[in-house]
Design an enzyme around this catalytic site. Structure first.
Site, PDB file in Angstrom:
ATOM      1  N   SER A  15       0.873  -1.201  -0.079  1.00 56.06           N
ATOM      2  CA  SER A  15      -0.113   0.015   0.097  1.00 56.06           C
ATOM      3  C   SER A  15       0.867   1.072   0.023  1.00 56.06           C
ATOM      4  CB  SER A  15      -0.933  -0.062   1.251  1.00 56.06           C
ATOM      5  OG  SER A  15      -1.537   1.324   1.361  1.00 56.06           O
TER       6      SER A  15
ATOM      7  N   TYR B 137      -2.159  -0.360  10.322  1.00 54.31           N
ATOM      8  CA  TYR B 137      -1.840  -0.872   8.965  1.00 54.31           C
ATOM      9  C   TYR B 137      -0.729  -0.692   8.007  1.00 54.31           C
ATOM     10  CZ  TYR B 137      -3.787  -1.057   3.970  1.00 54.31           C
ATOM     11  OH  TYR B 137      -3.936  -1.305   2.817  1.00 54.31           O
TER      12      TYR B 137
ATOM     13  N   LYS C  29       1.921  -3.157   6.130  1.00 49.94           N
ATOM     14  CA  LYS C  29       2.353  -3.087   4.658  1.00 49.94           C
ATOM     15  C   LYS C  29       3.864  -2.574   4.417  1.00 49.94           C
ATOM     16  CE  LYS C  29      -1.818  -3.790   2.912  1.00 49.94           C
ATOM     17  NZ  LYS C  29      -2.078  -5.023   2.357  1.00 49.94           N
TER      18      LYS C  29
ATOM     19  N   ILE D 298      -7.918   2.941  -4.068  1.00 49.52           N
ATOM     20  CA  ILE D 298      -8.532   2.306  -5.014  1.00 49.52           C
ATOM     21  C   ILE D 298     -10.084   2.094  -4.593  1.00 49.52           C
ATOM     22  CG2 ILE D 298      -8.548   0.266  -6.500  1.00 49.52           C
ATOM     23  CD1 ILE D 298      -5.864   1.902  -6.564  1.00 49.52           C
TER      24      ILE D 298
HETATM   25  P1  NAP Z   1     -11.718  -5.521  -0.042  1.00 46.81           P
HETATM   26  O1  NAP Z   1     -12.790  -4.904  -0.986  1.00 46.81           O
HETATM   27  O2  NAP Z   1     -12.259  -5.287   1.433  1.00 46.81           O
HETATM   28  O3  NAP Z   1     -11.270  -7.015  -0.318  1.00 46.81           O
HETATM   29  C1  NAP Z   1     -10.703  -7.629   0.554  1.00 46.81           C
HETATM   30  C2  NAP Z   1     -10.590  -9.318   0.267  1.00 46.81           C
HETATM   31  O4  NAP Z   1      -9.759  -9.997   1.202  1.00 46.81           O
HETATM   32  C3  NAP Z   1     -11.940  -9.757   0.145  1.00 46.81           C
HETATM   33  O5  NAP Z   1     -11.951 -10.639  -0.860  1.00 46.81           O
HETATM   34  C4  NAP Z   1     -11.985 -10.629   1.523  1.00 46.81           C
HETATM   35  O6  NAP Z   1     -12.556 -11.898   1.420  1.00 46.81           O
HETATM   36  C5  NAP Z   1     -10.452 -11.025   1.558  1.00 46.81           C
HETATM   37  N1  NAP Z   1     -10.141 -11.403   3.031  1.00 46.81           N
HETATM   38  C6  NAP Z   1      -9.945 -10.373   3.908  1.00 46.81           C
HETATM   39  N2  NAP Z   1      -9.601 -10.946   5.048  1.00 46.81           N
HETATM   40  C7  NAP Z   1      -9.097 -12.517   4.566  1.00 46.81           C
HETATM   41  C8  NAP Z   1      -8.387 -13.645   5.216  1.00 46.81           C
HETATM   42  N3  NAP Z   1      -8.130 -13.556   6.417  1.00 46.81           N
HETATM   43  N4  NAP Z   1      -8.061 -14.573   4.431  1.00 46.81           N
HETATM   44  C9  NAP Z   1      -8.626 -14.467   3.366  1.00 46.81           C
HETATM   45  N5  NAP Z   1      -9.185 -13.580   2.644  1.00 46.81           N
HETATM   46  C10 NAP Z   1      -9.314 -12.501   3.301  1.00 46.81           C
HETATM   47  O7  NAP Z   1     -10.420  -4.757  -0.095  1.00 46.81           O
HETATM   48  P2  NAP Z   1      -9.416  -4.296  -1.549  1.00 46.81           P
HETATM   49  O8  NAP Z   1      -9.435  -2.908  -1.449  1.00 46.81           O
HETATM   50  O9  NAP Z   1      -9.593  -4.861  -2.695  1.00 46.81           O
HETATM   51  O10 NAP Z   1      -8.059  -4.789  -0.678  1.00 46.81           O
HETATM   52  C11 NAP Z   1      -7.231  -5.794  -1.097  1.00 46.81           C
HETATM   53  C12 NAP Z   1      -5.711  -5.512  -1.047  1.00 46.81           C
HETATM   54  O11 NAP Z   1      -5.332  -4.296  -1.491  1.00 46.81           O
HETATM   55  C13 NAP Z   1      -5.603  -5.582   0.518  1.00 46.81           C
HETATM   56  O12 NAP Z   1      -4.190  -6.304   0.690  1.00 46.81           O
HETATM   57  C14 NAP Z   1      -5.315  -3.805   0.762  1.00 46.81           C
HETATM   58  O13 NAP Z   1      -4.652  -3.706   2.270  1.00 46.81           O
HETATM   59  C15 NAP Z   1      -4.730  -3.406  -0.426  1.00 46.81           C
HETATM   60  N6  NAP Z   1      -4.948  -2.042  -0.728  1.00 46.81           N
HETATM   61  C16 NAP Z   1      -6.280  -1.455  -0.863  1.00 46.81           C
HETATM   62  C17 NAP Z   1      -6.034  -0.307  -1.298  1.00 46.81           C
HETATM   63  C18 NAP Z   1      -7.564   0.863  -1.350  1.00 46.81           C
HETATM   64  O14 NAP Z   1      -7.457   1.967  -1.448  1.00 46.81           O
HETATM   65  N7  NAP Z   1      -8.742  -0.279  -1.894  1.00 46.81           N
HETATM   66  C19 NAP Z   1      -5.191   0.657  -1.122  1.00 46.81           C
HETATM   67  C20 NAP Z   1      -3.758   0.046  -0.899  1.00 46.81           C
HETATM   68  C21 NAP Z   1      -3.751  -1.336  -0.663  1.00 46.81           C
HETATM   69  P3  NAP Z   1     -13.712 -12.194   2.590  1.00 46.81           P
HETATM   70  O15 NAP Z   1     -14.885 -11.193   2.601  1.00 46.81           O
HETATM   71  O16 NAP Z   1     -13.993 -13.829   2.141  1.00 46.81           O
HETATM   72  O17 NAP Z   1     -12.819 -12.384   3.885  1.00 46.81           O
END
Ligand code: NAP
Length: 260
Positions: free
Chosen positions: A143, A157, A161, A190
């Site tokens: 991130s 968080y 990361k 995102i």
């Molecule tokens: P999201 O929409 O909340 O999706 C998270 C995913 O992770 C879901 O499919 C969830 O599935 C799964 N998950 C959560 N805990 C889990 C666990 N213990 N074991 C297996 N699966 C798990 O979030 P996202 O934004 O797509 O995030 C994806 C990645 O990108 C994360 O690592 C996040 O930190 C990173 N990120 C996001 C952003 C942003 O702005 N969105 C920015 C920087 C980095 P279930 O519901 O089945 O648990």
């Protein structure tokens, strides 16, 4: 097709960034394992979307912070597909906004447990097979928070990361001799559900507008923006790239750096 006949395991692929990566890989000719921990129906929808490309896909439930569940998942993938070429460590969580006074043991244990230790467990489980086949591409989703250019709303968080970035470099060195690549992507903001935690719809829109205004491209990111970078790192086009943390944030200005 840039991933023809590759077998890819994407953690946390039931929605958001992981979903976009899984679908993109399927479209590019890969067989895909869609990991989830709770959202079974959503994971099955992702699987159905990939099958429409004529590829094999299965959903596997495993909490990445649970070593036994991760090991069982990897065994299951090998039984079904016979190999794993690409691992994307995408599963991640945030916490409700906290400061140093409000932070709890539960926050630290859960955020580090899923984001950092979960990434480690998945790499540890696939590494023996990748070493044996002398090939593998590992992509860790970090991130922008890992390098400090984000709002200070979460205590655990960012450190979770930042540790992924160092783990990426350390393991790239250790595994490079086996033709295993380890890279990370550091996304900026995102549009996914993770941002709704602890925010009202109004606060969310305000956040999107604020971030768009401090971004060179004047917009926040979409999951596909990150999936495109993951595709590059999973494909042969990145065959001299390892140990890197690639920032994909639309060109975010760090105003804090101009204040002194
Ligand atoms: P999201 O929409 O909340 O999706 C998270 C995913 O992770 C879901 O499919 C969830 O599935 C799964 N998950 C959560 N805990 C889990 C666990 N213990 N074991 C297996 N699966 C798990 O979030 P996202 O934004 O797509 O995030 C994806 C990645 O990108 C994360 O690592 C996040 O930190 C990173 N990120 C996001 C952003 C942003 O702005 N969105 C920015 C920087 C980095 P279930 O519901 O089945 O648990």
């Amino acid at each position: 097709m840039r991933l023809k006949d590759k077998v890819c395991l994407v953690t946390g692929a039931s929605r958001g960034i992981g979903r976009a990566i899984a679908v993109t890989f399927g479209r590019e000719g890969a067989d895909v394992v869609v990991n989830y921990s709770k959202s079974k129906d959503k994971a099955e929808e992702v699987v159905n979307g990939i099958v429409k490309f004529g590829r094999r896909a299965i959903a596997i439930k495993a909490d990445v912070s649970n070593k036994d569940e991760v090991e069982a998942m990897v065994k299951n993938v090998l039984k079904e597909f016979g190999k794993i070429d690409v691992l994307v460590n995408n599963a991640g969580i945030t916490w409700k906004p906290t400061n140093i006074l409000e932070g709890t043991k539960e926050e630290w244990e859960r955020v580090l447990g899923v984001n950092l230790i979960g990434t480690y467990y998945c790499i540890q489980a696939v590494a023996p097979y990748m070493i044996k086949q002398k090939y593998g591409k590992i992509i860790n989703i970090s991130s922008l928070a890992s390098i400090g250019t984000t709002f200070g709303e979460q205590v655990a968080y960012g450190p979770s990361k930042a540790a992924i970035n160092i783990l990426t470099k350390r393991l790239a060195y250790e595994l490079g001799q086996y033709n295993i690549y380890v890279n990370a992507i550091a996304p900026g903001l995102i549009r996914t559900e993770i941002l709704s935690i602890g925010r009202s719809e109004e606060e969310l829109q305000k956040l999107f507008n604020n971030i768009a205004n401090m971004t060179a491209l004047r917009r926040i990111g979409e999951p596909q923006d990150i999936a495109n970078v993951a595709l590059f790192l999973a494909s042969d086009e990145s065959n001299f790239v390892t140990g890197q943390v690639i920032v994909a944030d639309g060109g975010r200005f760090n105003f804090l750096s101009h204040s002194v």
